[in-house]
Design a protein around this motif. Structure first.
Motif, PDB file in Angstrom:
ATOM      1  N   LEU A   1       0.792  -1.226   0.000  1.00 61.04           N
ATOM      2  CA  LEU A   1       0.000   0.000   0.000  1.00 61.04           C
ATOM      3  C   LEU A   1       0.828   1.282   0.000  1.00 61.04           C
ATOM      4  O   LEU A   1       0.537   2.182  -0.783  1.00 61.04           O
ATOM      5  CB  LEU A   1      -0.958  -0.035   1.197  1.00 61.04           C
TER       6      LEU A   1
ATOM      7  N   ASP B   1       1.919  -5.251  -7.683  1.00 61.40           N
ATOM      8  CA  ASP B   1       1.115  -6.185  -6.897  1.00 61.40           C
ATOM      9  C   ASP B   1       1.478  -7.583  -7.380  1.00 61.40           C
ATOM     10  O   ASP B   1       1.315  -7.887  -8.561  1.00 61.40           O
ATOM     11  CB  ASP B   1      -0.376  -5.931  -7.091  1.00 61.40           C
TER      12      ASP B   1
ATOM     13  N   VAL C   1      -5.468  -3.465  -9.690  1.00 60.14           N
ATOM     14  CA  VAL C   1      -4.468  -2.773  -8.875  1.00 60.14           C
ATOM     15  C   VAL C   1      -4.683  -1.276  -9.021  1.00 60.14           C
ATOM     16  O   VAL C   1      -4.640  -0.741 -10.130  1.00 60.14           O
ATOM     17  CB  VAL C   1      -3.034  -3.161  -9.302  1.00 60.14           C
TER      18      VAL C   1
ATOM     19  N   GLU D   1      -8.722  -0.861  -1.692  1.00 61.96           N
ATOM     20  CA  GLU D   1      -8.267  -2.246  -1.643  1.00 61.96           C
ATOM     21  C   GLU D   1      -9.250  -3.142  -0.885  1.00 61.96           C
ATOM     22  O   GLU D   1      -9.421  -4.305  -1.245  1.00 61.96           O
ATOM     23  CB  GLU D   1      -6.859  -2.333  -1.063  1.00 61.96           C
TER      24      GLU D   1
ATOM     25  N   GLU E   1     -11.968  -3.897  -3.299  1.00 62.18           N
ATOM     26  CA  GLU E   1     -11.495  -4.901  -4.256  1.00 62.18           C
ATOM     27  C   GLU E   1     -11.466  -6.282  -3.595  1.00 62.18           C
ATOM     28  O   GLU E   1     -11.805  -7.289  -4.236  1.00 62.18           O
ATOM     29  CB  GLU E   1     -10.108  -4.525  -4.782  1.00 62.18           C
ATOM     30  N   SER E   2     -11.098  -6.354  -2.327  1.00 64.41           N
ATOM     31  CA  SER E   2     -11.107  -7.636  -1.613  1.00 64.41           C
ATOM     32  C   SER E   2     -12.529  -8.198  -1.527  1.00 64.41           C
ATOM     33  O   SER E   2     -12.735  -9.397  -1.717  1.00 64.41           O
ATOM     34  CB  SER E   2     -10.533  -7.465  -0.208  1.00 64.41           C
TER      35      SER E   2
ATOM     36  N   TRP F   1      -1.672  -8.497   3.141  1.00 63.98           N
ATOM     37  CA  TRP F   1      -2.384  -7.215   3.286  1.00 63.98           C
ATOM     38  C   TRP F   1      -1.421  -6.055   3.524  1.00 63.98           C
ATOM     39  O   TRP F   1      -1.770  -4.891   3.289  1.00 63.98           O
ATOM     40  CB  TRP F   1      -3.459  -7.310   4.360  1.00 63.98           C
TER      41      TRP F   1
END
Length: 194
Positions: free
Chosen positions: A51, A61, A78, A96, A99-100, A134
């Motif tokens: 991040l 990524d 990404v 993020e 997106e998860s 993460w």
């Protein structure tokens, strides 16, 4: 799968309520903006991971760049930001997480039938791997002895790469911004001592 989807909906709802409050709090957003700036060239020079790197414009990524597991069939979106400040890192975490949530839904929809575990026979040798955790890219190297038992193991947590970034983003900020700078990098003490 249905229970997992119900749980996910509840987490998303709670998450969105919290994020809505944060973004509606002008004082918080003003504190985040222009605080703890990590410039792209500095992120690259230090080998920043995850991040903090992406919030400074470094497009990286492992799930996309060196796909593993099912990521060759499940492309990851990404996102990056260029400001490199606490606000950019906060925005990146929000993006993020969204997106998860999407990836979890897609995994559950495409989950194949069959066994969930596979028996492996370990043999002498060594191997290297990396995953996008993460906090960023986690590297692992393992060597097995003649009996297939672990002889040596080295793990590099992304915090090992990212702790030195604090020395770059801290100076020039007011003392009360120390925790904002520190926590926005998502650093792990134990991850550094590996």
């Amino acid at each position: 799968i249905q229970r997992a989807l119900r749980t996910l909906r509840g987490i998303e709802r709670d998450f969105q309520e919290t994020i809505d409050v944060a973004y509606a709090t002008d004082g918080l957003m003003e504190r985040f903006e222009t605080t703890g700036i990590l410039k792209k060239q500095v992120a690259i020079a230090y080998g920043a991971k995850g991040l903090p790197a992406r919030a400074s414009g470094v497009d990286c990524d492992v799930r996309r760049d060196r796909p593993y597991a099912a990521y060759d069939k499940l492309p990851v979106r990404v996102m990056t930001r260029v400001d490199g400040d606490v606000r950019a890192r906060f925005d990146m975490r929000v993006l993020e997480l969204a997106e998860s949530f999407r990836l979890i839904r897609e995994c559950l929809a495409k989950m194949p039938e069959g066994s969930v575990s596979v028996a492996l026979k370990a043999k002498q040798g060594s191997g290297y791997g990396s995953v996008e955790g993460w906090l960023g890219e986690v590297l692992d190297w393992v060597r097995l002895d003649a009996n297939g038992c672990i002889d040596r193991c080295v793990i590099r947590d992304p915090s090992f790469c990212n702790w030195p970034l604090f020395g770059e983003i801290g100076p020039g900020n007011i003392v009360p911004d120390f925790p904002l700078c520190n926590k926005s990098l998502n650093l792990s003490y134990s991850g550094t001592d590996m």
